[in-house]
Design an enzyme around this catalytic site. Sequence first.
Site, PDB file in Angstrom:
ATOM      1  N   VAL A  40       0.836  -1.197   0.000  1.00  0.00           N
ATOM      2  CA  VAL A  40       0.000   0.000   0.000  1.00  0.00           C
ATOM      3  C   VAL A  40       0.876   1.253   0.000  1.00  0.00           C
ATOM      4  CG1 VAL A  40      -1.728   1.305   1.287  1.00  0.00           C
ATOM      5  CG2 VAL A  40      -1.887  -1.189   1.164  1.00  0.00           C
ATOM      6  N   CYS A 123      -3.869  -9.248   4.407  1.00  0.00           N
ATOM      7  CA  CYS A 123      -3.604  -8.013   5.157  1.00  0.00           C
ATOM      8  C   CYS A 123      -4.075  -8.160   6.596  1.00  0.00           C
ATOM      9  CB  CYS A 123      -4.304  -6.832   4.494  1.00  0.00           C
ATOM     10  SG  CYS A 123      -3.999  -5.270   5.355  1.00  0.00           S
ATOM     11  N   LYS A 162      -3.586 -14.234  -2.396  1.00  0.00           N
ATOM     12  CA  LYS A 162      -2.468 -14.132  -1.459  1.00  0.00           C
ATOM     13  C   LYS A 162      -3.020 -14.352  -0.057  1.00  0.00           C
ATOM     14  CE  LYS A 162       1.467 -11.173  -0.218  1.00  0.00           C
ATOM     15  NZ  LYS A 162       1.277 -11.046   1.244  1.00  0.00           N
TER      16      LYS A 162
END
Length: 520
Positions: A40, A123, A162
């Site tokens: 990010v 994340c 992912k």
Amino acid sequence: MHFLPPPPGPAKLTAMAKLKGFEFWRKTLKEARFVVAPMVDQSELAWRLLSRRHGAQLCYTPMLHAQVFVRDANYRRENLYNEVCEEDRPLITQFCANDPEVFLQAALLAQDYCDAIDLNLGCPQMIAKRGHYGVFLQDEWELLEKMVRLAHEKLSVPITCKIRVFKELERTVRYAQMLEKAGCQLITVHGRTKDQKGAMTGIANWEHIMAVRKAVNIPVFANGNIQHLSDVERCIQETGVHGVMTAEGNLHNPALFEGCSPPVWEMAEEYLEVVKQHPPCTLSFVRAHLFKLWHHTLQIHQDLREELGKVKNLEGLAGVSKQLRLRCQEEIARGKDAEDKEGGLPFPHWICQPYIRPEPKEPVGNGKGPEVKKTVCQKRALEDSDASADTLSKNKQKKRSRNPHKNFCPEQKPKYIKCEQCGNPKGNKCVFDLCRGCCKKKAFKEVADCPSHGLRFKTRAEKQKAEEDARKEDERKDEDARKDEDARKESSATERSSSPQPPPDPSTELQVQSKTPLPL
């Protein structure tokens, strides 16, 4: 910047067969082994191009928010469409999402500008927890299966995922197999759990990655514990994966995949040159990269650390980087190499090298009760009501230096009322009781004003109408004036034709006759 040709039309996309699994990895990704992770605000175009110059074979875009990508055309342009570049391929676009339809809509808007779409299921940050995406979806297998399956069926490019691992190896394997069955064509496994982040990051577990590699029939990338090229080679050898992804190692040394550690200023200056060649690049992204590259040097030259955080343009950032280079070169001239190696770093601080996170402290006492919590959780306590400088974070201390009267007491902070449409804080004096974004849409639709948000759609419309009316009135007056003038001219012409002509003068007539030649 060299832009790609326009994306193919629907007919062409239908005719092109979508590659799957290993065929996709071999032909489209060109058997990529060295991969730069999605980061990010960090894996933007300029950084991707720099990484590709130094050995990276595949890059990901920063994680994009699917819902924002669908509704905001500016977000699409700034984060993907304006960054299309011939040298930046192969490229995978990553989204975070928790709704199958929204994810599909975002992916359809992005598929013509990349080689695959990746679903972020790794994340672990608090923002992902609040937004309910990333690793916080890893227990919702039914939802994930639907998201991946729908994307696999509808997209013209492959869908990849992912993930992070579970503590239980068997559950991690079943998780990967479920995604493969749903249509995932490549899976990246980060060998850390949901709780391994921040001060508790620790070591990634390659055993889980190896187990997933053996259990699925699609390409597998490994992520975690990659700081040098030797780590990449060892990971491939031990786990059998097809590629290795790195994030933090790449940020501190973009030449990691080349197996070298150049002077920091070489990477910094080359990166700044790429930024100039491929504008625009958000200044905060560039600043963050320079902080990472110069991390070890900035621990010594604190004055330039503060200066790097204050400058307001690209030239200022380049100037601070140049000052750091000059100071390092002065140290080299004085022969300080050996002295700097004694600080715990494998190389002098001006050499690109990884940042080694300190290991989490072991719990003390009997392993139970609050003692363990105090030791393991390294979070700073909330500020006291007086908010003294000793209890404030460095960031808040900087804010206080700029604004001495700023209040950091949580109890005294104003409580904002949420906008009823989106949940953001609403404007205190908004005529619609909405946040600025929602107010702007409503005011535009209803042609209304909101002085609180500085919106003047009604005033502007009334002004334009008044100007238009005035223009029409001027045109009418001009037309009336023209008609009056034409009527006046016509009237005078009529008067001249109707008035009696005077009798001819006899003397004049005789003169004319005398001038007429007589016939021979």
